[in-house]
Design an enzyme around this catalytic site. Structure first.
Site, PDB file in Angstrom:
ATOM      1  CD  GLU A   1      -2.835   0.791   2.605  1.00 56.84           C
ATOM      2  OE1 GLU A   1      -3.146  -0.368   2.963  1.00 56.84           O
ATOM      3  OE2 GLU A   1      -3.208   1.791   3.230  1.00 56.84           O
TER       4      GLU A   1
ATOM      5  CG  ASP B   1      -1.843   4.567   2.962  1.00 56.44           C
ATOM      6  OD1 ASP B   1      -2.575   4.065   2.110  1.00 56.44           O
ATOM      7  OD2 ASP B   1      -1.567   4.034   4.053  1.00 56.44           O
TER       8      ASP B   1
ATOM      9  CD  GLU C   1      -4.843   7.600   5.388  1.00 55.75           C
ATOM     10  OE1 GLU C   1      -5.553   6.613   5.195  1.00 55.75           O
ATOM     11  OE2 GLU C   1      -4.380   7.901   6.516  1.00 55.75           O
TER      12      GLU C   1
END
Ligand SMILES: *[C@@H]1O[C@H](CO)[C@@H](O)[C@H](O)[C@H]1NC(C)=O
Ligand SMILES: *[C@@H]1O[C@H](CO)[C@@H](O)[C@H](O)[C@H]1NC(C)=O
Ligand SMILES: *[C@@H]1O[C@H](CO)[C@@H](O)[C@H](O)[C@H]1NC(C)=O
Ligand SMILES: *[C@@H]1O[C@H](CO)[C@@H](O)[C@H](O)[C@H]1NC(C)=O
Length: 278
Positions: free
Chosen positions: A107, A109, A111
């Site tokens: 993953e 990310d 955010e």
């Protein structure tokens, strides 16, 4: 903040990453050529002209999209306009994630953690490889990300993962698999975006809650482009040159607010091994 050097750094970064890497980018006419609404029961939608993907969040639900394609190494660029004014408690995301077993998932990310009006968003970044994350780095931005669209990019190659904001690199995660540090390089990943409520932790450590009287909250995405980095003859795989390094140093010196490699309280017995690798 010195405006001159910043502008120059951005311009140079655009030169390096925009011109050198820009040639083979597969520009899509409509955003729904590349992305599709995935969840949210009508809270995610594409404008009739196909230019903008809108996500919204209310007390009942947030919403999300995903890319139609999966990738094994790619550069993605996406313009995002974040929830305006009091966005406390909201989280707007854009991330790569593999689709296989969760225990070994990869993953990358991005955010965007909302804040009360007038206080800065935090761009939270993390990389998971083979199920293990814990590589958090957080940044404030050098502009108001709610008044206009800005470009956020992830360059994922066999050599490194770069995160860029308006062409300026802010984070590089190198592939140190040869030294035993897991790196995402064997599982295809899909790109996802979402807008959801996380007021138990997102804003000022969870102290500030979502003001539901302001719902629905809205974030917009446009101009999604994805290029397969594995098929690129040159550019994506190269190390950052001195100019790009300098631009990244500027961003990190001035806007990084958290780095797991500097969190001595969290790692009293020594940082994770990659923190010592150049
Ligand atoms: C945010 O606040 C400004 C100024 O008060 C206002 O003009 C704008 O409509 C507000 N935007 C949203 C999304 O509420
Ligand atoms: C991934 O993690 C599993 C344990 O969860 C381990 O058995 C395996 O060797 C790891 N693979 C790599 C490539 O690091
Ligand atoms: C919100 O604003 C506070 C105060 O300026 C700041 O410390 C924090 O990093 C900002 N972002 C979040 C997500 O809390
Ligand atoms: C759309 O994105 C591409 C690639 O990032 C960029 O070259 C182009 O200028 C963008 N278009 C607009 C209208 O911002």
């Amino acid at each position: 903040m010195a405006f001159g050097p910043r502008k120059m750094a951005c311009a140079l970064a655009v030169l390096v990453f925009g011109l050198c890497l820009g040639g083979a980018r597969a520009a899509t006419g409509r955003i729904d050529d590349g992305l599709e609404v995935m969840w949210g029961d009508g809270r995610g939608s594409v404008s009739p002209d196909g230019q903008v993907m809108t996500l919204s969040l209310d007390r009942t639900s947030g919403s999300g999209w995903r890319s139609k394609n999966t990738y094994l190494f790619a550069r993605v660029d996406l313009q995002v306009k974040l929830v305006a004014n009091n966005s406390a408690g909201t989280v707007t995301t854009c991330y790569f994630m593999s689709e296989g077993e969760w225990e070994i998932h990869d993953e990358v990310d991005l955010e965007f953690l909302g804040n009360v009006t007038g206080q800065p968003y935090t761009l939270h970044t993390n990389v998971f490889a083979n199920g293990t994350g814990g590589k958090e780095q957080q940044f404030h931005l050098w502009f108001d990300p709610t008044t206009d669209f800005h470009t956020y990019s992830i360059v994922w190659t066999a050599q490194h993962i770069l995160v860029l904001v308006d062409g300026t690199p802010i984070r590089e995660t190198k592939n140190h698999a040869d030294k035993g540090v897991a790196y995402p390089s064997s599982q295809r990943m899909r790109l996802y975006g979402s807008l959801w409520n996380a007021d138990d932790w997102a804003t000022q450590g969870g102290r500030v809650k979502t003001d539901w009287s302001r719902a629905p909250f809205v974030a917009q995405y446009r101009n999604f482009t994805a290029a397969d980095a594995a098929s690129e003859p040159a550019g994506y795989d190269q190390e950052m040159d001195a100019t790009a390094q300098q631009a990244m140093k500027w961003a990190r010196d001035n806007y990084m607010v958290y780095d797991y490699c500097q969190d001595g309280k969290r790692f009293p017995l020594g940082f994770p091994p990659e923190c010592y690798m150049p």
